[in-house]
Design an enzyme around this catalytic site. Structure first.
Site, PDB file in Angstrom:
ATOM      1  N   GLU A 110      31.141 -37.389 -20.117  1.00 20.25           N
ATOM      2  CA  GLU A 110      32.258 -37.030 -19.235  1.00 20.25           C
ATOM      3  C   GLU A 110      33.407 -36.323 -19.951  1.00 20.25           C
ATOM      4  OE1 GLU A 110      34.829 -39.643 -17.407  1.00 20.25           O
ATOM      5  OE2 GLU A 110      35.464 -40.633 -19.232  1.00 20.25           O
ATOM      6  N   ASN A 111      33.456 -36.383 -21.282  1.00 17.17           N
ATOM      7  CA  ASN A 111      34.490 -35.685 -22.046  1.00 17.17           C
ATOM      8  C   ASN A 111      33.904 -34.595 -22.941  1.00 17.17           C
ATOM      9  OD1 ASN A 111      36.990 -37.146 -21.332  1.00 17.17           O
ATOM     10  ND2 ASN A 111      35.939 -38.894 -22.233  1.00 17.17           N
ATOM     11  N   ASN A 138      35.530 -41.487 -15.067  1.00 17.57           N
ATOM     12  CA  ASN A 138      36.686 -41.079 -14.273  1.00 17.57           C
ATOM     13  C   ASN A 138      37.042 -39.599 -14.410  1.00 17.57           C
ATOM     14  OD1 ASN A 138      37.418 -42.100 -16.965  1.00 17.57           O
ATOM     15  ND2 ASN A 138      39.521 -41.589 -16.412  1.00 17.57           N
ATOM     16  N   HIS A 139      36.472 -38.890 -15.406  1.00 12.97           N
ATOM     17  CA  HIS A 139      36.716 -37.454 -15.546  1.00 12.97           C
ATOM     18  C   HIS A 139      35.568 -36.616 -14.980  1.00 12.97           C
ATOM     19  CE1 HIS A 139      40.247 -38.280 -17.845  1.00 12.97           C
ATOM     20  NE2 HIS A 139      39.586 -38.803 -18.866  1.00 12.97           N
ATOM     21  N   HIS A 246      36.542 -45.765 -25.661  1.00 13.96           N
ATOM     22  CA  HIS A 246      36.287 -44.984 -26.882  1.00 13.96           C
ATOM     23  C   HIS A 246      36.345 -45.828 -28.160  1.00 13.96           C
ATOM     24  CE1 HIS A 246      37.134 -40.678 -25.191  1.00 13.96           C
ATOM     25  NE2 HIS A 246      36.606 -41.481 -24.274  1.00 13.96           N
TER      26      HIS A 246
END
Length: 325
Positions: A110-111, A138-139, A246
């Protein structure tokens, strides 16, 4: 008759007849009818051993026993931060797959795009690098260009507890013929978005899924919510693996003798950073309160993840191992 003593004796004999194979190497062996072909965990040396009558007898003795179960080794990679981390993962993933005899790779991506979120470019890059499934969090909808990709891809999923009319899928099933692996993506609601209750959502999904091997990526902020879901799903799924913070936690365990669990798998990014972002930017932001543009850090990269071994027939997790590579 004491089965545990008999098993201990047979493990010793197996090690003896396999030229002194260590216990950890025995645990990660894959079944074979011709020879034993494996990499030593300690030295990474590849060894091949022919199946002697003694070794064959020991293998056949436990052929229908839980000790002789066929294990799947599933590698789950924590949040990949930025495109340079994607490149580092592509370089190291073949070595990880070889070292741990990996059957399936799941990556939280997602990142993965520079500037946050995931794009079709980074999704394709991770899939081409060896990921079988990409999960998000959430991203997941940070980049509008991903909407069409979510609709057409079976192997890039978003949290299942988004509303039904949102693009994409919340779980996918990898069909490997004799077995299948179901990967479910969920998002927590404590300190996060106001989505459907993840406990209710997972109940609905599990009523639909027939796979024995089920891996849940629970993208959540609160440790209590993650642990609560782990206990709630004990005996119902193969593993509940936390993502989002993370920071890799050291609480991996097998709940109820069935379900692998870790609060957070960690991230894949730069060591000398604050969650993958340049530390100077975060320190300045926290000292002044003044908003600044986030930039990904450069430096030495590392990969955080877990290797989960699961019995393909029962879906029971037999081991969960943290890795930082």
């Amino acid at each position: 008759h004491k089965p545990h003593l008999e098993l201990a004796r047979d493990l010793y004999l197996f090690s003896f007849f396999s030229r002194g194979m260590s216990f950890v190497d025995i645990v990660f062996l894959k079944r074979s009818r011709q020879e034993i072909d494996y990499y030593r965990k300690k030295t990474k040396q590849r060894l091949r051993i022919g199946l002697t009558p003694q070794l064959s007898a020991l293998i056949n003795k436990y052929d229908n026993n839980t000790v002789g179960r066929v294990l799947l080794n599933i590698l789950f990679i924590g949040d990949v931060v930025g495109q340079k981390s994607c490149a580092n993962l592509r370089e190291k993933l073949p070595l990880l797959k070889k070292e741990y005899n990996i059957d399936t790779v799941i990556v939280n991506g997602e990142n993965s795009a520079d500037g946050n979120g995931i794009t079709p470019v980074t999704a394709k890059y991770l899939l081409e690098s060896g990921a079988d499934v990409i999960t998000t969090g959430n991203h997941c909808f940070r980049r509008k260009e991903m909407d069409a990709f979510y609709e057409t891809s079976d192997f890039v999923i978003r949290p299942a507890n988004f509303p039904d009319d949102v693009v994409g899928k919340g779980y996918t099933i990898l069909d490997h013929g004799r077995y299948s692996v179901c990967v479910i993506n969920l998002m927590g609601v404590v300190f996060m978005q106001n989505l459907e209750n993840p406990f209710h959502c997972i109940d609905r999904i599990l009523s639909e899924v027939k796979s024995k091997v089920i891996i849940v990526d629970f993208h959540a902020e609160a440790t209590s919510e993650k642990r609560a879901l782990g206990h709630y799903l004990t005996g119902r799924v193969s593993a509940v693996l936390g993502t989002h913070t993370h920071v890799q936690t050291a609480d991996e365990e097998i709940l109820g003798g069935h379900t692998g669990y870790i609060t957070d798998v960690g991230m894949t990014g730069v060591t000398d950073s604050v969650l993958g972002i340049k530390k100077e930017i975060i320190i300045s932001n926290m000292m002044t309160g003044y908003p600044q543009r986030y930039e990904y850090a450069d430096g030495d990269y590392f990969i955080c993840g877990v290797v989960v071994s699961v019995d393909e027939k029962s879906g029971i997790c037999t081991s969960i191992k943290r890795i930082r590579y």
